[in-house]
Design an enzyme around this catalytic site. Structure first.
Site, PDB file in Angstrom:
ATOM      1  N   GLU A 182      44.072  37.685  36.432  1.00  0.00           N
ATOM      2  CA  GLU A 182      43.743  38.230  34.572  1.00  0.00           C
ATOM      3  C   GLU A 182      42.812  37.531  33.721  1.00  0.00           C
ATOM      4  O   GLU A 182      42.640  36.417  33.531  1.00  0.00           O
ATOM      5  CB  GLU A 182      45.031  38.546  33.634  1.00  0.00           C
ATOM      6  CG  GLU A 182      44.850  39.118  31.932  1.00  0.00           C
ATOM      7  CD  GLU A 182      45.698  38.688  31.730  1.00  0.00           C
ATOM      8  OE1 GLU A 182      46.120  38.842  30.281  1.00  0.00           O
ATOM      9  OE2 GLU A 182      46.804  38.195  31.743  1.00  0.00           O
ATOM     10  N   LYS A 219      43.388  42.752  35.317  1.00  0.00           N
ATOM     11  CA  LYS A 219      44.405  42.513  34.158  1.00  0.00           C
ATOM     12  C   LYS A 219      42.721  42.256  32.969  1.00  0.00           C
ATOM     13  O   LYS A 219      42.284  41.142  33.186  1.00  0.00           O
ATOM     14  CB  LYS A 219      45.773  42.469  33.970  1.00  0.00           C
ATOM     15  CG  LYS A 219      45.537  42.329  32.489  1.00  0.00           C
ATOM     16  CD  LYS A 219      46.559  42.625  32.571  1.00  0.00           C
ATOM     17  CE  LYS A 219      47.681  42.353  30.266  1.00  0.00           C
ATOM     18  NZ  LYS A 219      49.427  41.881  31.115  1.00  0.00           N
TER      19      LYS A 219
END
Length: 300
Positions: A182, A219
């Site tokens: 992420e 992500k």
């Protein structure tokens, strides 16, 4: 195939191919007071970290035990470490998620962000990561999540963020877990679009260097250009590309997500928008159901 391997394969198939989204229930030390305040639990309602985490655990348990928190709409849930170690109705939370809800459990593993440098924040060191991954595997955790932040379109900073993410992702894969990488691009950045183009190039470089069979999920902040990350979703080493809400309202985040056909949601604040500790169960479940329905529809 052992029962454990069979469950892992079922969980992999759910994350790779299932309809729905990944719920982010992983607020940690720094973000917990804000999350609780939005939920109507103010700082004078608890004293010290243990009581604070007790309050956030009640909040998470209320979400997880709601009727609409099920495998029809939710693929996975990302937990904070203390939530992994907690129980719901006498069952450890990871086991409750999979056995009662059909939801795949993930664990947030990063220890927060380092100070800003080159317009970015890399992750703080994680010296105890191997021990945490071993514990997570025994607890039935399928994968992990770790967050860095990109605030400017700075080539050196973005390269460092992505390189660190993939270095740790390989460590996580070696422990038998799926890493969600992420590198969040701040939605308030004046150079958000430019940063996303640099980020995509670095992600492709690192993905292409991964050994065959080493998988990750990504992500990412919802991009300025719709479909920007479609070819990342098609990469052989990418299991799924999920979107973070990043401060957008539920409606904004869902509208942007619906323009990105190869991303599904992994929302935190947008999932809990409008929920309040004082709500009756009927009102609470109706509000949560509405949020889940919107997010699931946008993820299709």
């Amino acid at each position: 195939m052992t029962q454990e391997n069979s469950i892992q394969q079922q969980q992999f198939d759910r994350i790779a191919n299932g309809n729905g989204f990944i719920a982010a229930l992983d607020q940690s030390g720094g973000s917990t007071p804000k999350a609780l305040a939005l939920y109507g639990v103010m700082e004078d309602a608890y004293s010290g970290d243990e009581e604070m985490f007790g309050e956030i655990q009640k909040m998470r348990a209320r979400i997880i035990t709601a009727a609409d928190f099920n495998s029809q709409k939710i693929l996975g849930a990302i937990l904070f470490e203390k939530t992994m170690d907690a129980e719901i109705e006498g069952t450890p939370v990871p086991a409750y998620l999979w056995d009662h809800c059909g939801v795949v459990p993930f664990l947030k593993v990063d220890k927060g962000l380092a100070d800003e440098a080159n317009g970015t924040q890399v992750m703080k060191p994680m010296p105890d990561l191997d021990a945490l991954l071993a514990r997570a595997g025994k607890a039935g955790i399928f994968g992990t999540k770790m967050r860095s932040v990109i605030k400017e379109a700075n080539t050196d900073g973005i390269r460092d963020v992505v390189a660190q993410q993939f270095e740790v992702a390989k460590q996580i894969a070696a422990a038998g877990l799926l890493a969600i990488v992420e590198p969040e691009v701040d939605i308030h950045s004046d150079t958000k679009g430019e940063a996303e183009i640099l980020l995509k190039a670095e992600l492709l470089k690192q993905l292409n260097a991964l050994p065959a069979g080493t998988n990750v999920a990504l992500k990412l902040t919802l991009p300025n250009v719709s479909g920007l990350y479609d070819d990342l979703a098609d990469h052989a080493n990418v299991v799924r590309v999920v979107a973070l809400s990043g401060g957008y309202s539920t409606d904004q985040a869902c509208a942007l997500l619906s323009q990105n056909a190869k991303m599904i949601a992994s929302f935190s604040r947008a999932l809990t928008e409008g929920l309040n500790v004082a709500m009756s169960d009927e009102d609470y479940n109706a509000a949560l159901s509405a949020n889940i329905g919107k997010i699931c529809q946008a993820s299709l």
